[in-house]
Every structure is written in structure tokens, then in C-alpha cells.
Motif scaffolding. Sequence first.
Motif, PDB file in Angstrom:
ATOM      1  N   MET A 292       0.826  -1.212   0.000  1.00  0.00           N
ATOM      2  CA  MET A 292       0.000   0.000   0.000  1.00  0.00           C
ATOM      3  C   MET A 292       0.856   1.256   0.000  1.00  0.00           C
ATOM      4  O   MET A 292       0.332   2.353   0.130  1.00  0.00           O
ATOM      5  CB  MET A 292      -0.893   0.026   1.232  1.00  0.00           C
TER       6      MET A 292
ATOM      7  N   LEU B 221       2.746   2.204   2.452  1.00  0.00           N
ATOM      8  CA  LEU B 221       2.456   2.784   3.766  1.00  0.00           C
ATOM      9  C   LEU B 221       3.535   2.437   4.788  1.00  0.00           C
ATOM     10  O   LEU B 221       3.269   2.424   5.977  1.00  0.00           O
ATOM     11  CB  LEU B 221       1.132   2.222   4.281  1.00  0.00           C
TER      12      LEU B 221
ATOM     13  N   ARG C 172      -3.802   7.955  -2.350  1.00  0.00           N
ATOM     14  CA  ARG C 172      -4.991   8.008  -1.514  1.00  0.00           C
ATOM     15  C   ARG C 172      -6.194   7.430  -2.249  1.00  0.00           C
ATOM     16  O   ARG C 172      -7.093   6.870  -1.653  1.00  0.00           O
ATOM     17  CB  ARG C 172      -5.251   9.455  -1.091  1.00  0.00           C
TER      18      ARG C 172
ATOM     19  N   ARG D 197      -5.664   3.551  -2.014  1.00  0.00           N
ATOM     20  CA  ARG D 197      -5.862   3.001  -0.679  1.00  0.00           C
ATOM     21  C   ARG D 197      -7.337   3.031  -0.308  1.00  0.00           C
ATOM     22  O   ARG D 197      -7.987   4.067  -0.388  1.00  0.00           O
ATOM     23  CB  ARG D 197      -5.088   3.813   0.357  1.00  0.00           C
ATOM     24  N   GLY D 198      -7.821   1.885   0.110  1.00  0.00           N
ATOM     25  CA  GLY D 198      -9.225   1.823   0.504  1.00  0.00           C
ATOM     26  C   GLY D 198     -10.104   1.514  -0.675  1.00  0.00           C
ATOM     27  O   GLY D 198     -10.984   0.670  -0.611  1.00  0.00           O
TER      28      GLY D 198
ATOM     29  N   MET E 166      -7.125  -2.788   3.523  1.00  0.00           N
ATOM     30  CA  MET E 166      -6.275  -3.500   4.469  1.00  0.00           C
ATOM     31  C   MET E 166      -7.064  -3.833   5.723  1.00  0.00           C
ATOM     32  O   MET E 166      -7.873  -3.042   6.202  1.00  0.00           O
ATOM     33  CB  MET E 166      -5.082  -2.621   4.809  1.00  0.00           C
TER      34      MET E 166
ATOM     35  N   THR F 197     -15.405   6.196   5.313  1.00  0.00           N
ATOM     36  CA  THR F 197     -14.566   5.568   4.293  1.00  0.00           C
ATOM     37  C   THR F 197     -15.231   5.638   2.914  1.00  0.00           C
ATOM     38  O   THR F 197     -14.591   5.966   1.918  1.00  0.00           O
ATOM     39  CB  THR F 197     -14.321   4.091   4.650  1.00  0.00           C
TER      40      THR F 197
ATOM     41  N   ALA G  48     -15.168   9.103   1.519  1.00  0.00           N
ATOM     42  CA  ALA G  48     -13.835   9.583   1.133  1.00  0.00           C
ATOM     43  C   ALA G  48     -13.535   9.229  -0.323  1.00  0.00           C
ATOM     44  O   ALA G  48     -12.668   9.830  -0.941  1.00  0.00           O
ATOM     45  CB  ALA G  48     -12.766   8.989   2.046  1.00  0.00           C
ATOM     46  N   HIS G  49     -14.242   8.232  -0.849  1.00  0.00           N
ATOM     47  CA  HIS G  49     -13.916   7.788  -2.198  1.00  0.00           C
ATOM     48  C   HIS G  49     -15.044   7.959  -3.201  1.00  0.00           C
ATOM     49  O   HIS G  49     -14.808   7.970  -4.389  1.00  0.00           O
ATOM     50  CB  HIS G  49     -13.503   6.318  -2.174  1.00  0.00           C
TER      51      HIS G  49
ATOM     52  N   ARG H  31      -2.900   4.581  11.302  1.00  0.00           N
ATOM     53  CA  ARG H  31      -2.394   3.870  10.144  1.00  0.00           C
ATOM     54  C   ARG H  31      -3.567   3.271   9.354  1.00  0.00           C
ATOM     55  O   ARG H  31      -3.597   3.305   8.133  1.00  0.00           O
ATOM     56  CB  ARG H  31      -1.446   2.766  10.614  1.00  0.00           C
TER      57      ARG H  31
ATOM     58  N   LYS I 116      -5.140   5.813   7.249  1.00  0.00           N
ATOM     59  CA  LYS I 116      -4.379   6.063   6.030  1.00  0.00           C
ATOM     60  C   LYS I 116      -4.644   4.962   5.018  1.00  0.00           C
ATOM     61  O   LYS I 116      -4.781   5.222   3.828  1.00  0.00           O
ATOM     62  CB  LYS I 116      -2.885   6.116   6.359  1.00  0.00           C
ATOM     63  N   ALA I 117      -4.687   3.719   5.516  1.00  0.00           N
ATOM     64  CA  ALA I 117      -4.898   2.582   4.616  1.00  0.00           C
ATOM     65  C   ALA I 117      -6.278   2.640   3.967  1.00  0.00           C
ATOM     66  O   ALA I 117      -6.521   2.016   2.948  1.00  0.00           O
ATOM     67  CB  ALA I 117      -4.739   1.281   5.382  1.00  0.00           C
ATOM     68  N   ARG I 118      -7.201   3.403   4.600  1.00  0.00           N
ATOM     69  CA  ARG I 118      -8.526   3.538   4.008  1.00  0.00           C
ATOM     70  C   ARG I 118      -8.582   4.709   3.036  1.00  0.00           C
ATOM     71  O   ARG I 118      -9.645   5.025   2.504  1.00  0.00           O
ATOM     72  CB  ARG I 118      -9.567   3.742   5.112  1.00  0.00           C
ATOM     73  N   GLY I 119      -7.447   5.364   2.867  1.00  0.00           N
ATOM     74  CA  GLY I 119      -7.397   6.444   1.890  1.00  0.00           C
ATOM     75  C   GLY I 119      -8.069   7.724   2.346  1.00  0.00           C
ATOM     76  O   GLY I 119      -8.503   8.516   1.514  1.00  0.00           O
ATOM     77  N   LEU I 120      -8.145   7.933   3.663  1.00  0.00           N
ATOM     78  CA  LEU I 120      -8.751   9.193   4.129  1.00  0.00           C
ATOM     79  C   LEU I 120      -7.765  10.334   3.910  1.00  0.00           C
ATOM     80  O   LEU I 120      -6.558  10.131   3.876  1.00  0.00           O
ATOM     81  CB  LEU I 120      -9.104   9.095   5.607  1.00  0.00           C
ATOM     82  N   LEU I 121      -8.303  11.527   3.788  1.00  0.00           N
ATOM     83  CA  LEU I 121      -7.480  12.715   3.616  1.00  0.00           C
ATOM     84  C   LEU I 121      -6.631  12.955   4.861  1.00  0.00           C
ATOM     85  O   LEU I 121      -7.118  12.804   5.978  1.00  0.00           O
ATOM     86  CB  LEU I 121      -8.384  13.928   3.436  1.00  0.00           C
TER      87      LEU I 121
END
Lengths: 316, 285, 336
Positions: free
Chosen positions: A53, A55, A83, A86-87, A92, A114, A117-118, C237, C240-245
Motif C-alpha cells: 500500500m 504505507l 490516496r 488506498r481503501g 487493508m 470511508t 472519502a472515495h 495507520r 491512512k490505509a482507508r485512503g482518508l485525507l
Amino acid sequence: MLLEVKDLHVYYYTKRGVVRAVEGVSFQLDHAEIMGIVGESGSGKSTLGLAIMNLVPSPGRIVKGSIRLEGKDLTKMSEKELRKVRGKEVAMVFQDPMTSLDPLMRIGDQIVETILAHEDLSKEEARKRALELLEEVGISKDRFNDYPHQLSGGMRQRVMIAMAVSLNPKLIIADEPTTALDVIVQDQIMELFSKLRDEFGVAIILISHDLALELEVSDKIGVMYAGWLVELSSSGELAENPLNPYTRELLKAIPNVELEEQKLVSIPGSPPDLHDPPHGCRFHPRCPDAMQVCYREEPPTKVVDGRLVKCWLYGR
Amino acid sequence: MRTFNFSRLLNSVREAGLDGYMMVIGIIIISVVLIMAVFAEFIAPYDPIKTVGMPVTPPSPEFPWGTDTIGRDVFSRVVYGSRTIMIVILMSTALSMAVGIPLGLLSGYVGGLLDRTLSLIMDSIYAFPGLILAIAVAAMLGPGIYNTSISLAVVYIPTYFRMVRGQVLSLREQLFVEAARALGATDLRILRKYIFPNVFFIIAVVFSLNVADAILTEAGLSFLGLSVSAPTPDWGFDLKNGQRYFLSGKWWPVVFPGIMIILLALGFGLLGEGLNKILGQKEVR
Amino acid sequence: MSLRAYIIARILMTIPMILILLTLVFLVMRVLPGNPVIAIVGMKASPEYIKKLEHQLGLDKPLWQQYIDYLADLLRGDLGKSMIWGKRPVIQEIMDHFPATLELTIGGFLVSVLLGLATGMVAGIRSGGKLDASMRIYSIVVYSLFIPLLGMMLQLVFGVWLHLLPVGGRIDPGLEPPTITGLYVLDSILSLKMDSLANSLAHLALPSFTLGLVLSGIYTRLVRSSLIEVLGQDFIRACKARGLLGRSILFKHALKNALIPILTMMGLQFALLLAGAVLTETTFSWPGMGTFLVERITYRDFTTIQGSIVFYALFVALVSLVVDLVYAYIDPRIRY
């Protein structure tokens, strides 16, 4: 092909020196495939998961290699592009579901967050999707407004999984997803993973120290030792005929349920300190088959019957 | 118990970077004030309580920091004032330590009802605004160096108590005390030989940070006219005296003692910060 | 335990704290060496007069009797009568001055939290870097700033040189808003008097800033260490892995979690505010509890001194109770 990892190197630059946590790892993964990554703690398997990822926590860095997700190299992406991956495309699930959820936010809101955000949805639509997802992973709708501490460990992990699948990712990386849970819950979670794969066609990388668990669900398994991928083959072949001595030792250490006496065999010795790994093959101090050359030189990665193995037993 | 090793300390100062420099600056400031306090007679050009010039004369070669509202030499008063504040701080700290540390050791080591009662009392005092408690005690005791010291001591007893008690509790659980007890060491021996040396380093840190606070409290009391009585030179009180001329541009009777208060508090604050990090890494863990 | 049971238990726990504080005040006022009456009237007063005054104050009774009387009076809300100025009830005098102190402490609190949050967040996000080091030095330096000197400097710059802000008092005479809460800013808003609002805010600016700046260093540290700890936790963490800002991780998740432990320290911070307010009030001729207390000490108004200290004690206990209740309300995990 969904994911192609090529010659990946991840180093941690600590005060005590450089830790080569992942070195020269390459593998491929198809859509809807479940791949296990197995190894002792400190073998670099979690770092590998985070690296996919992009990360890796500071002071760690991807120093070499590429990670291509459907052709796009994640190591070359900007933070903004990452970004979006991810997700959305890669999700993850972490080891400890207690500490991986924000303790101050209702679980439903965390899923909604979540999604929003996408995707360009209204709050109401996202909420509806979150409720469906909770149902999908086996949590009743009236838990939507619960805080993480009000759920059991297994339920929290289901929430994490609901969150992971909320955006229909192509790949889920699950890092020791059941280690913190008891055995019955562990089986349920594994079933859930299989179901998600079958229904949604999501690929899963399942990172664990538990080879027996991996053998049950994975299509193929990569074995990591001290930052190296020492064997990679289908689960059946790996169980039948392990190529690397380390894999053989791992298999021996699996407690046999059919045997009367349940004695836990563990591999003698302990994993090396990656600040200062052994010269030559990193496994040689614990390897029953160690030869002269193992002390001197790093073994090459060979293809044997379509399987990958990194060991001197299979020649130069 | 570890022995004190000067070159190792010097090394850790260098290694500690910012923390090391903060500690050194702190020590320099404190040393300068200490020298002023000890050798006041030799440093001060005038008698601090005698009128030696015209009131509020600006700084000049004759009066390097000017004169105060009744024509006393500000520099001389600041020099002697360092003696006043140092004496008060040392006496009050000694007193708070003399009460707080034994009580903390006892409370932490004995535990039970005694511990709960003492802790409740100490926590209540700790929760009370320090300066206001000092004001109350000072108002009842009246002015003077000894009374001011007592007023300040009351405020800081709980700090030492809490710190020592907390340390004893955590150390008590540690294996080496268990081991010592298994070997048949007496309670007093355990306290003296194992617990006290460990607590010592933390006392050094708390001492510095506490003194920084005590300086500001003393200066505050003295600014409110509740510390030593006139005409004893005292920074806070001198600052108060200069206040009514300050806004008309006569800054020297205020600024010099004020800066000294800030510098001295800062000195102990820096020392405590530096010590905390350096000892924290090396010894206390 | 339910939230309600926790609230009741916490309120009950306040009682011993109040009793200890009240006893402490009693000990300070009555048992410390030095006769309060002689402290009041001076050594030269006639023995008859001292006797009379002692009797009037109940100081001729045995100590335990005085203690009981003291507590009984307090239970009735009676803090005694002032010994000067027409012998007004002490509680009334306090109520005349307390709103000013409350207004100043709220102002100082806001300034210190805002400055502390900003500096602490910068330090926490950039931990280990140059900015972090500067913020550490900031926190040590501002805490050492002696309030009266800082206050006077600000008066000189903003009042005398720049003519921007008034240097003392709460409001210009004639502009006082009608008394509703006693807080001029709030009363001005409630009674829609904009000139009073502007004027009282202008008067509040320098004292609040002085008090707030000095105490902000403590928040710098608290916010910094708390934020660093939270930023290292797994769920950040996971976010972040979920792609949040990054921004929403920081403000929605990290900061919220970081502020919880700081909230528990708020009670002690408030004690520091009250102590600092005494010096701030004296520097800015702010007519609050601090100036009032110091003034009465110079007049040796024994009952008023005792009453004020008791009031401070009760107020501190109340604040620590409220802080704990707010904490229990905000943190969903806390249900003892």
C-alpha cells in the motif's frame, strides 16, 4: 494479472543501522486469488503488506523494486494518487481490531466516512450501503451506532472487513486478521474471507505466522524468512513436498490434531537480528541441511517445477 | 547504585543536543545569580537600602541601572535581591522536601489506609491554586523571610510527595525489590539501598522544575506585598514599587528586577528540562 | 456502571475533597502560629479590645467548637460578615467581584488553549524537527514570563505607545451593561449593547492575553505529547490505509483522541488560571477576586480573607467535578 511485485526492497534506517526488512521479494497475484504469506515475527511479512500500500512507516522506505497494480506502479505515485488507491482498490485489515478503529467514533460512521472519502454519494446513500455491509459481514443493523469498545473482538474484526470491502476493492491485504481472536471466531472470519472472494472476486493477501491456517484457505503461499521470500508455491504442493528446509521445519511445527499427544514442536534457534543478519544464507544457523556454501554466499532464487525457491539445495 | 562520572556526563550533554545545551544554559544562569547572592557585598556598588541619588534617575555611569522611586540604586537592589530570593527558595524547598519526601516514601511503601488518606490530603492541596494558598498562609503569618519560606513550602509539599510515592509504587513492584525481600533484607534496608537511589534522579528533575515554579510564586507573593518586609531588597516587591512610574516611560525600576525573575525561573526550567531528558535516557527507566 | 451511577459516585467523591480543603483553610486561618486578632488590630491594641474582638469572632471558644461552628456556618452558606465597609456579608462581596475573575479566567483560558493547540499541533506533527524544538523552547520560555512584567510591557506597547487598547479596568465608566450574569461581555450581548461589548472586549484583551500566553506553554506540551502518542496508534495507520485525507485524519481522528487526556488535566489547569489571575488582576487593576483579596489582606479583614479562600476552595472542587463529568460524557469508553 492483478498485482505484480518485482524485486522489492524495504529498509528501515534506524539509529542502530539499516534494517533490511524486505529484500528482493517478487511475486504475482491474479484476480480472485488468495495468497498466504507466512513467516515468524520479524520476517518482514507485515512490512511487505504495508509496502504494497506504500504505507511503510518512517524510518522505513521502499528503496528498490516496483509494485504494479494492474500495470500502475504504486511506488511512483504521488500521495494524492495513492490516496485514491488506498481503501478504494486495495484495502487493508489489521491484526488488532481493538486498536485499528477510532475509539471515539461510532462504527457505522467510520464505514460511512470511508465510503464518502472515495465516492460521490449522499450521506444517506452511504449510510444505507454501510448498513448493508454490516449485514453482509454478519453484524446486526442496530449495532450501527455502537462504539468499538461495545463490540467483541470478532465483531470488531468483521467491522474492519466490512470497511475493507465497502468500496469493492480488487485486493484486500489482511495482516494477521485472526491472531487476536479465539479459534471459533477465527474460523468464522476465514469463512467470511472465502465468501468475499467467491462472491465479489476480490483477491486476498493473507499474512500470518500460522501455516496451518494459510493451508486451509490460500491458493498459494509465500514463505518469508528474515526479509527474504524463500519459497513460493501452490498450497497443495507446498504441503506435499516443501522445497526449502525452512518450509519443512514450519510444516513439522504444525501440531497434528490426529496424534494423541499434542506436543508443540518449534524450530530450534531464533530468527536473526536484521540489523546484522548472518552472512551467506540467513537461515544457515538454524538449517538442518546447511552446507559449506550456505555460510559464504546468498542463495539464488530458482524456479523448480514452476515453483520459486531460494536455497542452495537446488544449485546455482 | 551508579557512581557519578563527570566525563560520562559531559559526553551525554553533547549527545543530548538541544537538551544538553538547555541544561548548560540553565546552569550558567543559576550560577550567575548564585554568585550575585553570595558575593553581593563585593558586587553591589551601593548600600541597597540607602537613598544614594535622586529618585528615578535613568541609567547612567553613576547608577548603571538607574535609581528607584526613592533614589536607591537599582543595580545594588537587584544584586541583594538575588540573595533574598535564593534564601527563600532554598529554605522553602528544603522544607517541602523534608516533609514531602519522607511522607511519600512512607505512604508508597506502607500502602493501605495511611496511603489513601495521605494521598487524598496531598491531592486536595495540589488541586488548590498554589499562589492563593501561599497568599492565605502568608497573610496569616505576616511578612518576613522565614514566614515566606513556610508559605511557599506548604504549596510544594504535595509535588514531592506525589512524585516520590509514585516512584516507590512502581519500583516496589519491580523484580529487584522482590528479590531483595526474598533474600531477607529488612524494610529499612530496601528503602535505603534500592528505592532511594532510584528516586534520587527523579527528585533532581522535579526539584529544578519545582524551583522554577517556586521562584515565580515567591515573586508573585512579593509583588502583592506579602513577602519580606520593606526595605529588604526583593525583586517582586521592587517591581511593584516601580509600577506607577512605568507607564510614563520610567522603565528601569521595573524591567531589571522583572528580567531577573524571568531569567532565574527560566534557568531552573531549562535545567529541569535538560536533566529530565538526559537522566531520563540514562538512568531512570 | 451506568453514566448516572458514575455521576452520583463522582459527586459523592467530591465531598471528602471539599472537607479536606475546608479543614486546610481552617488550619491555616486559626491554628497557624500568630493570633489573627493581633494580626488585625496590631500589637498596641488594648487587651480589652482584643478580648472583645476574639469573642465577636468566636475565637475564645475551644478549637473543636470553632471548627464545628465554621462548618455549620458554611453549610448554611454563611461566610460571615466583613469587618470593614459597613460589615456587608462576605458572600455578597465575593459575588460582586467573582464575575470579573470568571470573565478574565475564561478569556485567559481561551487564549491559552488556542495558542497551546496551535503550537502543540505544530510540534506534534513535526516531532523531532526544528519546529518541534522551537515549540519546546516556546513552552519553557512563556511559562517563565512573570505575569506583572509581561502585563506592564503589553500596557506600554499597546496602551501607551500604540494607543490601541486600554491599560486597566473592566470597562469605561457609564458603559456598564445591565447586570444579568455579571460577565460584561455576555451581558452586553444579552442586552444588545454593542458599544459596551466592544469596550469590554477591548479591556479584556490585554489581561486575557497576558494570562493566556503564560499558561499556553503547558498546553503546548500536553497537546504535543498526546498528539504524538495518538499519531503512532494503529487506527491512524488504518485511516491512512482507508485512503482518508490527511487533514481529516488529523482533525477528525487524531486531534479528537489527543484532546481526551488533556481534558482530564483541565481541573489542574484551572487552578493555575485562578492563581495567575490574581497577579493579572493586580497588574491591570481588574476588579476581581484577586485584587479584592489582596486589598482586604492589607486591611486585615479577617472574615473576608477566610471567606474568599473558602470560596476559592469550593470553586476548585466544583471545577474538578465538572471536568470529570464532562470527560465521562465525552469519552464513550468511560463508564466506571
